[in-house]
Write a protein that holds these residues in place. Structure first.
Motif: not given
Length: 210
Positions: A9, A11, A105, A109
């Protein structure tokens, strides 16, 4: 293969931290106003008690002070309501930014490899292989002697002479296998206890074998 988890996480935290800075300022104002409100309520209680024994001139002063407290309490109440509106406006302001940050994010990911399928398959295969090998060894010994034992027990003369003995013998294959008393993967492990590895569990690729 070790799965290393990065910060998911990056951002989102940036935007949330900005939101929290502004929200904390509003929270601080709310705390100060509530403290002032409690002080006024305590003073009002004290005035009510003093009124019971106060002289005329003191009562006039206390009455004036009561009105001041009531007026100030109303003002504080109004400001507190406005603060709640500001808090709501703040969440509305940051909601799109938080959503956008979460999207960024997630994209990051998805670019990283967090697929644990190979890890799970590797450990499942090793587990089932070990159980299956023990099960096969036990079943192999059972099958090697099964015919001879049943030749004795299933002879008609033995059944007639020792009916209860034959009933209690119960020389069955399920008595000669490993036992698993848990509930996870119960069906698959039950099959492995007979020497079988589930079809869905594949041997790990060479790069996964340590």
């Amino acid at each position: 293969m070790e799965l290393k988890v990065k910060d998911l996480f990056v951002e989102t935290k940036k935007v949330v931290n900005e939101y929290k800075k502004e929200a904390e300022l509003l929270d601080q104002q709310e705390q100060e106003l509530n403290a002032e409100l409690e002080a006024l309520q305590a003073e009002m209680t004290a005035i009510m008690m003093d009124m019971e024994t106060a002289g005329v001139s003191d009562k006039i002063y206390l009455k004036i002070r009561q009105k001041e407290i009531v007026s100030k309490t109303k003002i504080i109440g109004t400001i507190l309501e406005e603060l709640q509106e500001e808090k709501s406006a703040l969440t509305v302001k940051y909601a799109p930014a938080v959503k956008e940050a979460i999207g960024k994010d997630r994209k990051t990911k998805s670019q990283d490899n967090y697929d644990v399928t190979e890890i799970v398959n590797r450990h499942l295969y090793e587990m089932f292989k070990e159980v299956a090998e023990a099960g096969e060894a036990m079943q192999s010994q059972y099958r090697a002697i099964e015919h001879d034992v049943l030749d004795v027990f299933e002879d008609e003369a033995v059944k007639e002479q020792y009916p209860r003995l034959v009933e209690k013998a119960l020389f069955k294959d399920y008595m000669y296998k490993p036992y698993y008393y848990g509930s996870l993967l119960k069906t698959e492990l039950e099959s492995a206890c007979y020497g079988n590895i589930p079809k869905d569990v594949k041997a790990p690729k060479e790069k996964d074998v340590e």
